[in-house]
Design a protein around this motif. Structure first.
Motif, PDB file in Angstrom:
ATOM      1  N   THR A 101      -8.803  -8.774  -5.276  1.00  0.00           N
ATOM      2  CA  THR A 101      -7.751  -8.910  -3.872  1.00  0.00           C
ATOM      3  C   THR A 101      -6.199  -7.987  -4.381  1.00  0.00           C
ATOM      4  OG1 THR A 101      -6.692 -10.765  -6.034  1.00  0.00           O
ATOM      5  CG2 THR A 101      -8.412 -11.429  -3.957  1.00  0.00           C
ATOM      6  N   LYS A 102      -5.892  -7.764  -5.217  1.00  0.00           N
ATOM      7  CA  LYS A 102      -5.497  -6.682  -5.276  1.00  0.00           C
ATOM      8  C   LYS A 102      -5.404  -4.813  -5.853  1.00  0.00           C
ATOM      9  CE  LYS A 102      -2.096 -10.015  -7.133  1.00  0.00           C
ATOM     10  NZ  LYS A 102      -0.505  -9.914  -8.050  1.00  0.00           N
ATOM     11  N   LEU A 103      -4.812  -4.164  -4.527  1.00  0.00           N
ATOM     12  CA  LEU A 103      -5.128  -2.980  -4.920  1.00  0.00           C
ATOM     13  C   LEU A 103      -4.925  -2.413  -6.537  1.00  0.00           C
ATOM     14  CD1 LEU A 103      -6.134  -0.672  -3.674  1.00  0.00           C
ATOM     15  CD2 LEU A 103      -3.713   0.741  -3.080  1.00  0.00           C
ATOM     16  N   ILE A 104      -3.890  -2.361  -6.845  1.00  0.00           N
ATOM     17  CA  ILE A 104      -3.413  -2.301  -8.303  1.00  0.00           C
ATOM     18  C   ILE A 104      -4.633  -2.694  -9.934  1.00  0.00           C
ATOM     19  CG2 ILE A 104      -1.549  -3.895  -8.515  1.00  0.00           C
ATOM     20  CD1 ILE A 104      -0.158  -2.091  -9.915  1.00  0.00           C
ATOM     21  N   SER A 105      -5.034  -4.251  -9.722  1.00  0.00           N
ATOM     22  CA  SER A 105      -6.512  -4.376 -10.089  1.00  0.00           C
ATOM     23  C   SER A 105      -7.720  -2.876 -10.018  1.00  0.00           C
ATOM     24  CB  SER A 105      -7.076  -5.837  -9.644  1.00  0.00           C
ATOM     25  OG  SER A 105      -6.001  -6.886  -9.102  1.00  0.00           O
ATOM     26  N   GLY A 106      -8.443  -2.539  -9.423  1.00  0.00           N
ATOM     27  CA  GLY A 106      -9.238  -1.998  -9.376  1.00  0.00           C
ATOM     28  C   GLY A 106      -8.872  -0.800 -10.270  1.00  0.00           C
ATOM     29  N   LEU A 148       0.526  -1.166  -0.028  1.00  0.00           N
ATOM     30  CA  LEU A 148      -0.112   0.254  -0.332  1.00  0.00           C
ATOM     31  C   LEU A 148       0.755   1.243  -0.006  1.00  0.00           C
ATOM     32  CD1 LEU A 148      -3.050   0.811  -0.088  1.00  0.00           C
ATOM     33  CD2 LEU A 148      -2.946   1.274   2.616  1.00  0.00           C
ATOM     34  N   PRO A 149       1.773   1.862  -1.049  1.00  0.00           N
ATOM     35  CA  PRO A 149       2.508   2.858  -1.595  1.00  0.00           C
ATOM     36  C   PRO A 149       1.700   3.845  -0.973  1.00  0.00           C
ATOM     37  CG  PRO A 149       2.053   1.823  -3.624  1.00  0.00           C
ATOM     38  CD  PRO A 149       1.294   1.108  -2.423  1.00  0.00           C
ATOM     39  N   PRO A 150       2.007   4.907  -0.351  1.00  0.00           N
ATOM     40  CA  PRO A 150       3.796   5.344   0.161  1.00  0.00           C
ATOM     41  C   PRO A 150       3.606   4.734   2.051  1.00  0.00           C
ATOM     42  CG  PRO A 150       2.608   7.535   0.542  1.00  0.00           C
ATOM     43  CD  PRO A 150       1.622   5.990  -0.183  1.00  0.00           C
ATOM     44  N   LEU A 151       2.918   4.201   2.092  1.00  0.00           N
ATOM     45  CA  LEU A 151       2.854   3.556   3.336  1.00  0.00           C
ATOM     46  C   LEU A 151       3.493   2.479   4.106  1.00  0.00           C
ATOM     47  CD1 LEU A 151      -0.873   4.685   4.405  1.00  0.00           C
ATOM     48  CD2 LEU A 151       0.390   5.886   4.046  1.00  0.00           C
ATOM     49  N   ASN A 152       3.136   1.031   3.086  1.00  0.00           N
ATOM     50  CA  ASN A 152       4.421   0.246   2.887  1.00  0.00           C
ATOM     51  C   ASN A 152       4.443  -0.173   1.440  1.00  0.00           C
ATOM     52  OD1 ASN A 152       1.699   0.750   5.425  1.00  0.00           O
ATOM     53  ND2 ASN A 152       0.886  -0.482   3.848  1.00  0.00           N
ATOM     54  N   PHE A 153       5.210  -0.771   1.200  1.00  0.00           N
ATOM     55  CA  PHE A 153       5.419  -1.443   0.303  1.00  0.00           C
ATOM     56  C   PHE A 153       6.919  -1.603   0.011  1.00  0.00           C
ATOM     57  CE2 PHE A 153       6.800   3.212  -0.237  1.00  0.00           C
ATOM     58  CZ  PHE A 153       8.300   3.206  -0.744  1.00  0.00           C
ATOM     59  N   PRO A 200      -1.487   7.432  -5.886  1.00  0.00           N
ATOM     60  CA  PRO A 200      -0.636   8.668  -7.297  1.00  0.00           C
ATOM     61  C   PRO A 200       0.305   7.674  -7.253  1.00  0.00           C
ATOM     62  CG  PRO A 200      -1.143  10.096  -5.388  1.00  0.00           C
ATOM     63  CD  PRO A 200      -2.227   9.283  -5.208  1.00  0.00           C
ATOM     64  N   SER A 201       0.787   6.548  -6.381  1.00  0.00           N
ATOM     65  CA  SER A 201       1.637   5.509  -6.333  1.00  0.00           C
ATOM     66  C   SER A 201       1.206   4.487  -6.944  1.00  0.00           C
ATOM     67  CB  SER A 201       1.874   4.876  -5.036  1.00  0.00           C
ATOM     68  OG  SER A 201       2.685   5.967  -3.839  1.00  0.00           O
ATOM     69  N   VAL A 202       0.111   4.167  -6.674  1.00  0.00           N
ATOM     70  CA  VAL A 202      -0.669   3.080  -7.613  1.00  0.00           C
ATOM     71  C   VAL A 202      -0.372   3.256  -8.896  1.00  0.00           C
ATOM     72  CG1 VAL A 202      -2.653   1.687  -8.543  1.00  0.00           C
ATOM     73  CG2 VAL A 202      -1.968   1.857  -5.631  1.00  0.00           C
ATOM     74  N   MET A 203      -0.625   4.064  -9.644  1.00  0.00           N
ATOM     75  CA  MET A 203      -0.499   4.505 -10.474  1.00  0.00           C
ATOM     76  C   MET A 203       0.657   5.379 -11.640  1.00  0.00           C
ATOM     77  SD  MET A 203      -4.081   5.102 -11.743  1.00  0.00           S
ATOM     78  CE  MET A 203      -3.655   6.144 -13.340  1.00  0.00           C
ATOM     79  N   ARG A 204       1.499   5.264 -11.050  1.00  0.00           N
ATOM     80  CA  ARG A 204       3.085   5.074 -11.141  1.00  0.00           C
ATOM     81  C   ARG A 204       3.501   3.214 -11.155  1.00  0.00           C
ATOM     82  NH1 ARG A 204       3.313   8.597  -6.731  1.00  0.00           N
ATOM     83  NH2 ARG A 204       3.976  11.103  -7.848  1.00  0.00           N
ATOM     84  N   GLN A 205       2.344   3.076 -10.603  1.00  0.00           N
ATOM     85  CA  GLN A 205       3.606   1.105 -10.606  1.00  0.00           C
ATOM     86  C   GLN A 205       2.787   0.806 -11.820  1.00  0.00           C
ATOM     87  OE1 GLN A 205       1.263  -0.299  -6.414  1.00  0.00           O
ATOM     88  NE2 GLN A 205       3.239  -1.107  -6.237  1.00  0.00           N
ATOM     89  N   LEU A 206       1.845   1.617 -12.719  1.00  0.00           N
ATOM     90  CA  LEU A 206       1.412   0.811 -13.622  1.00  0.00           C
ATOM     91  C   LEU A 206       1.890   1.476 -14.843  1.00  0.00           C
ATOM     92  CD1 LEU A 206      -2.829   1.223 -13.186  1.00  0.00           C
ATOM     93  CD2 LEU A 206      -1.935  -0.768 -13.300  1.00  0.00           C
ATOM     94  N   GLY A 207       2.660   2.502 -14.396  1.00  0.00           N
ATOM     95  CA  GLY A 207       3.128   3.344 -15.786  1.00  0.00           C
ATOM     96  C   GLY A 207       2.506   4.597 -16.222  1.00  0.00           C
ATOM     97  N   ARG A 208       1.546   4.522 -15.422  1.00  0.00           N
ATOM     98  CA  ARG A 208       0.593   6.417 -15.886  1.00  0.00           C
ATOM     99  C   ARG A 208       0.903   7.351 -15.010  1.00  0.00           C
ATOM    100  NH1 ARG A 208      -3.364   4.688 -19.251  1.00  0.00           N
ATOM    101  NH2 ARG A 208      -3.886   6.704 -19.460  1.00  0.00           N
ATOM    102  N   SER A 209       0.616   8.326 -14.982  1.00  0.00           N
ATOM    103  CA  SER A 209       0.942   9.911 -14.794  1.00  0.00           C
ATOM    104  C   SER A 209      -0.772   9.708 -13.971  1.00  0.00           C
ATOM    105  CB  SER A 209       0.886  10.776 -15.431  1.00  0.00           C
ATOM    106  OG  SER A 209       0.805  12.335 -14.875  1.00  0.00           O
TER     107      SER A 209
END
Length: 512
Positions: free
Chosen positions: A177-182, A53-58, A202-211
């Protein structure tokens, strides 16, 4: 007689048994969860669980990082312990937290539904629940009712945000079951909105390579403070030590430094900000005055107690401010608050007549003020005019009830130095009515040993909110700190718990 083959068979069976035992033991060891090594042989080992769960724990390059991770590592350093942090799916960590002792799970939203399920250390930061839409979407949402009409909302399974919607009757949830999936579902157009937070989106979007600009806020629906949740079976002494260490981090500036490092645009949680030493509090020591007025404030076994006292004590604790509470006659305390700087007076009714005389922190309670009569007097009072026609009305000198009646032209008032004296004169028939707040009257009658059925309210004068009144020469920043701390107590449920504890509480050894 051929003994060798028999001997050989026996040894073969023995070796087979030994191999089976070795395999079973090895499998058991490999299947067992990681066991942290306790640093103190007398203390049980803690299992520290978290999720991605970035930026709290990742996890980044094989290392667990984040705001909450840094906070927890600093707490452990101060306590002289070092337990490993394990990254697990949220649903598994939450289930483990509920079922096993000596488990801590972070970063956990402290919601009203979870309040009694766990023990809490924090807050670490604040979490806002946000419906996100694609930046090119024309969708507009005004409230939750409009969100219920959407085709699909992407949520994170068993997360507090999903629970928030389920408890409000939402049936259009597309759970993952995964935050990034949503987030992926939103970007691919498979859902209308994605429910996430101001911290992680914002961190999840960066993980997907998106702004992060690829999505926009459609609606902010709620906010919750983020805590470390400890299992209910964990020793309260352990939880207390963790909280004390976190509070010390706030006082010495470590908490603020870490928070700014990870969340530069987010404000500190109010409770932690209040612990930062304030020059205003240090340079302007307060004098706190109150009176004997149970159940709000009174002495028991020589110590201050009461509903309002508990509230003031909790504010002081959170502000690291230890000014003693002084019990004085109400008239003296009231005059001191009018004339002196850096004075706080409670429990004070906030009336229109007093509005400009003080600075106010509250509300800390409410009450109705009645005119009481003896039950055997058979008095009927339907208006203020009826009350004016009676012989005399007992009041408490300089209190809000006396001021109200005086401002309404009453000339038949008989002032008393204490509510008990007024009750005594009402019982003796020296006055016909007694003006008192409802809760105070109930307790004073009980402490005086009278039958509660011997008195009755015959007319309601007004309802009023209770506050802490600060003198006008008290620095405004000091008053603001007290109000912010009280607001945080109201938000996290502490204020409600104090008020509930005093509801219909027995009063023994109090000063009547």
């Amino acid at each position: 007689m051929e003994t060798y083959p028999l001997f050989q068979n026996r040894y073969r069976r023995l070796w087979q048994c030994l191999l089976l035992v070795i395999v079973l033991v090895a499998g058991f060891v490999n299947a067992a969860p990681e066991q942290p090594v306790a640093q103190n042989s007398e203390a049980p080992a803690l299992h520290l669980l978290t999720e991605e769960l970035p930026p709290l724990n990742f996890t980044e390059n094989g290392e667990i990082r984040g705001l909450s991770v840094d906070m927890i590592r600093e707490i452990q350093r101060r306590l002289g312990i070092e337990y490993p942090i394990q990254m697990v799916p949220w649903a598994r960590g939450y289930h483990t937290l509920q079922e096993r002792p000596n488990v801590a799970l972070f970063s956990t939203a402290r919601s009203s539904e979870r309040e009694a399920l766990f023990q809490w250390v924090g807050p670490l930061t604040n979490l806002a629940f946000v419906f996100y839409k694609r930046a090119d979407s024309p969708l507009e949402l005004e409230d939750l009712d409009e969100a219920r009409q959407l085709d699909a909302i992407a949520t994170y399974r068993d997360d507090v945000r999903e629970q928030f919607l389920i408890e409000r009757g939402f049936t259009n949830l597309d759970s993952s079951t995964k935050l990034i999936s949503g987030a992926r579902k939103l970007l691919e157009g498979r859902v209308d909105v994605w429910l996430d937070s101001n911290l992680s989106a914002p961190s999840v979007m960066r993980q997907l390579g998106r702004s992060p600009d690829a999505i926009e806020r459609a609606l902010v629906i709620h906010s919750e403070p983020i805590y470390i949740a400890f299992s209910k079976q964990t020793s309260p002494a352990i939880v207390s030590r963790w909280q004390h260490a976190l509070d010390a981090m706030a006082r010495d500036g470590t908490f603020a430094r870490l928070h700014r490092q990870w969340l530069p645009n987010e404000p500190l949680p109010t409770r932690m900000a209040a612990l930062i030493p304030s020059p205003e509090l240090t340079n302007h020591p307060l004098q706190l005055y109150t009176e004997e007025l149970p159940p709000f404030n009174f002495t028991q076994h020589g110590k201050p107690t009461g509903k309002s006292v508990d509230i003031v004590h909790e504010i002081q604790r959170r502000l690291s401010h230890d000014a003693p509470i002084q019990f004085v006659p109400w008239t003296r305390g009231y005059q001191t608050a009018l004339e002196s700087a850096n004075v706080g007076l409670f429990t004070t009714a906030r009336t229109t007549e007093r509005e400009g005389l003080f600075q106010w922190v509250g509300p800390i309670g409410h009450s109705r003020v009645h005119l009481y009569a003896r039950s055997d007097a058979n008095l009927t009072v339907t208006s203020l005019e009826d009350a004016r026609q009676l012989g005399s009305i007992g009041t408490y000198e300089d209190d809000a009830g006396e001021q109200f009646l005086s401002d309404h032209g009453f000339t038949n008032l008989y002032g008393h130095r204490s509510p008990t004296a007024a009750l005594r004169n009402l019982k003796a028939g020296r006055i016909q009515l007694w003006a008192s707040a409802e809760e105070n009257a109930r307790v004073i009658i009980a402490l005086s040993g009278h039958d509660a059925n011997g008195f009755e309210p015959v007319y309601t004068l007004y309802e009023v909110a209770h506050y802490i009144a600060f003198s006008l020469d008290t620095p405004k920043k000091v008053v603001a700190l007290w109000q912010q701390t009280l607001d945080a107590m109201r938000k996290d449920g502490t204020l409600a718990r104090i008020q509930q504890r005093w509801q219909n509480a027995p009063y023994r050894n109090a000063s009547p």
